[in-house]
Design a protein around this motif. Structure first.
Motif: not given
Length: 288
Positions: A128, A188, A192, A195, A217
């Motif tokens: 990220w 993270y 996530e 996201a 990704t």
């Protein structure tokens, strides 16, 4: 919306006086989520020509030292000049692009970057990140001073390593960030949870704050996913000094004045192929 204790709280959204609904939506979207899009802004034929221009430029860049820079395994970035893209004028002069730039960055916005990312087959998850450190005007004044427009050269599919963005994170202060760009892995889980994966089609365009935390990704397919990048600054933002975009006098003179007014790059007799600048992403993610 609610902001974290370790984030900038933007001032009232800078919506121009007398703004119509489209302008209000653009400014609000970029100051909240940090990303907006316009479906079908260009024809598929226009997007196909863009894809062909990217292919030519990528092959040329790979043929010389410093022509392309790694952004992780099997990922490359190449910066090009406007004249290397046959549809550049249609891009920068598109009503939606003009509206977004003028509404968010002010009437004197400047085009400072043109390039493309190519996540190839086998590209892995990027960490990220944001694309550059948070400017002081954003940190202190709660203002966005630059935008990145993205246009896909292919119809994005799930196995091609879609772009993933964590909305609202353009305001995250870079506490514990490496190089002020890469948040610690302990954060993270939050990204996530926020996201969103994006699946643009040929002809779509998006605009985002490059401060909004995002990543490419893993590409499980055998196809590449080229994406054009148009970088735009508010006056004084300073990103032009990190790029080497130039135009020839003949090209410059052919442009409408309304477009020339937003160019601050050198006007040259002959274009020189761009040598890509040093990449922090390469240090963080490994060579391409």
């Amino acid at each position: 919306m609610t902001y974290l204790a370790n984030s900038v709280e933007p001032l009232d959204f800078p919506i121009p006086d007398g703004a119509d609904a489209e302008v209000v939506a653009a400014v609000t979207g970029l100051y909240t989520d940090g990303i907006i899009a316009r479906k079908g802004a260009f024809s598929r034929e226009w997007a196909q020509r863009m894809a062909e221009d990217i292919d030519v430029a990528f092959k040329e860049a790979l043929s010389r030292p410093g022509g392309a820079v790694g952004r992780g395994p099997n990922r490359h970035y190449v910066e090009i000049h406007p004249e290397q893209m046959s549809g550049w004028l249609e891009l920068v002069d598109h009503p939606w692009v003009r509206m977004v730039c003028g509404s968010v960055l002010g009437p004197d916005y400047q085009f400072v970057e043109l390039g493309f990312d190519i996540p190839g087959a086998g590209a892995v998850n990027q960490p990220w990140h944001r694309d550059f450190p948070m400017p002081e005007e954003t940190r202190v004044g709660g203002r966005l001073t630059s935008l990145a427009f993205n246009l896909t050269a292919v119809d994005t599919e799930e196995d091609m390593g879609p772009f993933e963005v964590a909305p609202t994170t353009q305001w995250d202060l870079p506490e514990g960030f490496d190089h002020e760009m890469f948040p610690p892995k302990s954060a993270y889980g939050r990204y996530e949870a926020l996201a969103q994966r994006k699946y643009p089609k040929m002809g779509d365009i998006s605009a985002r704050s490059a401060l909004t935390i995002h990543r490419g990704t893993q590409n499980f397919s055998q196809k590449s996913r080229p994406v054009l990048v148009l970088g735009v600054d508010a006056p004084g933002a300073g990103n032009a000094e990190h790029h080497d975009m130039a135009v020839t006098r003949k090209f410059y003179d052919s442009l409408p004045e309304r477009v020339r007014n937003h160019l601050s790059c050198p006007i040259v007799d002959e274009l020189t192929p761009i040598t890509q600048k040093h990449s922090i992403e390469g240090l963080m993610m490994g060579d391409a």
